[in-house]
Design an enzyme around this catalytic site. Sequence first.
Site, mmCIF file in Angstrom:
data_model
loop_
_atom_site.group_PDB
_atom_site.id
_atom_site.type_symbol
_atom_site.label_atom_id
_atom_site.label_comp_id
_atom_site.label_asym_id
_atom_site.label_seq_id
_atom_site.Cartn_x
_atom_site.Cartn_y
_atom_site.Cartn_z
ATOM 1 N N GLN A 179 0.813 -1.222 0.000
ATOM 2 C CA GLN A 179 0.000 0.000 0.000
ATOM 3 C C GLN A 179 0.847 1.273 0.000
ATOM 4 O O GLN A 179 0.314 2.370 -0.175
ATOM 5 C CB GLN A 179 -0.958 0.012 1.197
ATOM 6 C CG GLN A 179 -2.069 -1.024 1.090
ATOM 7 C CD GLN A 179 -3.026 -0.782 -0.077
ATOM 8 O OE1 GLN A 179 -3.080 0.313 -0.664
ATOM 9 N NE2 GLN A 179 -3.780 -1.802 -0.431
ATOM 10 N N GLY A 200 1.735 -4.991 -8.395
ATOM 11 C CA GLY A 200 1.443 -4.099 -9.515
ATOM 12 C C GLY A 200 0.051 -3.503 -9.498
ATOM 13 O O GLY A 200 -0.123 -2.311 -9.761
ATOM 14 N N HIS A 201 -0.953 -4.331 -9.173
ATOM 15 C CA HIS A 201 -2.325 -3.850 -9.381
ATOM 16 C C HIS A 201 -2.792 -2.835 -8.340
ATOM 17 O O HIS A 201 -3.887 -2.299 -8.447
ATOM 18 C CB HIS A 201 -3.310 -5.024 -9.509
ATOM 19 C CG HIS A 201 -3.664 -5.727 -8.243
ATOM 20 N ND1 HIS A 201 -4.856 -5.499 -7.583
ATOM 21 C CD2 HIS A 201 -3.014 -6.657 -7.509
ATOM 22 C CE1 HIS A 201 -4.917 -6.292 -6.509
ATOM 23 N NE2 HIS A 201 -3.816 -6.993 -6.452
ATOM 24 N N THR A 237 9.525 -18.984 -16.614
ATOM 25 C CA THR A 237 9.778 -17.957 -17.627
ATOM 26 C C THR A 237 9.116 -16.647 -17.209
ATOM 27 O O THR A 237 7.973 -16.637 -16.763
ATOM 28 C CB THR A 237 9.249 -18.440 -18.991
ATOM 29 O OG1 THR A 237 9.915 -19.655 -19.314
ATOM 30 C CG2 THR A 237 9.505 -17.410 -20.083
ATOM 31 N N CYS A 325 -10.197 -9.591 0.723
ATOM 32 C CA CYS A 325 -10.042 -11.010 1.038
ATOM 33 C C CYS A 325 -10.908 -11.390 2.224
ATOM 34 O O CYS A 325 -11.319 -12.522 2.370
ATOM 35 C CB CYS A 325 -8.581 -11.314 1.350
ATOM 36 S SG CYS A 325 -7.481 -10.607 0.137
#
Length: 385
Positions: A179, A200-201, A237, A325
Site C-alpha cells: 500500500q 502491480g495492481h 519464464t 479477502c
Amino acid sequence: MKTIYFDNNATTCVAPEVRDAMMPFLGERYGNPSSMHAFGGQVARDLRAARERVAAFLGADPSEIVFTSCGTESDNMAIHGAAEVLGSQARVITSRVEHPAVLGPCRRLRDMGFHEIEIPVDSVGQLDLDALREALKGGGPAIVSIMWANNETGVIFPMEEIAQIVKSAGAVLHTDAVQVAGKLPIDMRNVPVDMLSISGHKLHAPKGIGAFYIRRGTRVKTFMLGGHQEHGRRGGTENVPYIVGLGKAVELAEAGMAAENRQVAALRDRLESGLLASCPDARVNGDCRSRLPNTSNMSFEYIEGESILMHLSDRGICASTGSACAAGSLEPSHVIRAMGVPFTAVHGSVRFSLSRYNTGAEVDAVLTEMPRIISKLRALSPFCK
Ligand SMILES: *Cc1c(COP(=O)(O)O)cnc(C)c1O
C-alpha cells in the site's frame, strides 16, 4: 450509470500508458528472454530495463529485485523463505493488523512448530513498539514481518524506527509495502529493511505481477524451483508483458507522486469532513497524523458496513468494508477489531480509497448519497429509536 471508483486499495485501473507499454509484448515481441538468439535477446534487454526501473523506484540494485506473480507471493516468499533458513527455533513476529498474505504464512509456521507472536496496535491502529521490543528480547533467530502501511485504515507504521529496533536485535525484517508503493517515497538505502513486497495492481499496473526486494546478503530458501530465472531465486519464464507494465507504472508513480498526493489528499479530506458533518454518529478509524493520503476508513454507528456498500453499489459507487479477502464474510474486520473500536461501530466500517483518477464531482456525488443511505438504514436499525 457511471461508476465512481473509491476502492483503490483493493485494486486500481491499469493506466493507459502502462497498457500501451505492454502491448508490443503481447504481440510481435514474444521472445523468451533466456533464448540465445537476438529475437529473445531484445526482450531480455527490455526485461533488464524494467528491472532497473523498479530497482531505482525502490532505491535498490537491480540484482536485489525478484519479479513474482503478486504481492501475496512476495509475502509468502519472504516469510517462508527466511523461516526455512533460520530453522524452527526461530521466532516469527508479525502484527495483528497484517494482510492475510502475511498472517496466513505466519500462522502456517506456527502450526509447523515455530513460536509465533502477533504484536497489538492501539486505538488509532499504531503499532505497540514496546511489545515489539519485548517480543525480540533475548536475541535468538527471528523473522519479523510488519507492514509499512495498512490497507484498511491507511495507517503508516514508523518503518525507520521499526527497522532500527529489529536490526539492533539481530533479526531479519520483511515489510509488506504493497500500500506504500506509489503513495510514499521508498528508498532502501535509508531504511535497513531486509525484504519488501510490492504488487502491480495497487499502483495502476495489471493484476498478477508483483516484485520482491531482497537486500544483498539476506538468505531466503527458494520455493519455486526450476530454471535459473531471477538470479536463481524464482524459476519460471518471466512474465515479460506484465513486468514491462510494472516498470512503466512505477515510472509514472515516481514522476507524479508529489502532485497526486496533494490532489488525492485534498479530495479525501473533503470527503471525510463532509461525511463527518452530514452523518451523525460517524467516526474516523485510524491515526490521522500518520495516514496514506488516499485512504479514509469511517464507522457509522448502529448499522452494517455491508448494507451501506450495497446501497452505494446501487448508485454506482464502489467502496469496501476492508480487505477484499475478508469481505464476503460477515465477520467484522480483524483490523478494526484489533483497534478496539466499540461494538456499536465495529460492524459499520466503510473504506473509501482514492486514486489520481478521481474527481471533485465524484466526491460531491458520494456526499449527496451517503446521508440519505445512512438515515434510511438507521431507520431500520434495531439499535436506533
Ligand atoms: C493487495 C494487498 C496484498 C496482496 O497483493 P496481491 O497482488 O493481490 O496478491 C498484500 N498486502 C497488502 C497490504 C495489500 O493491500
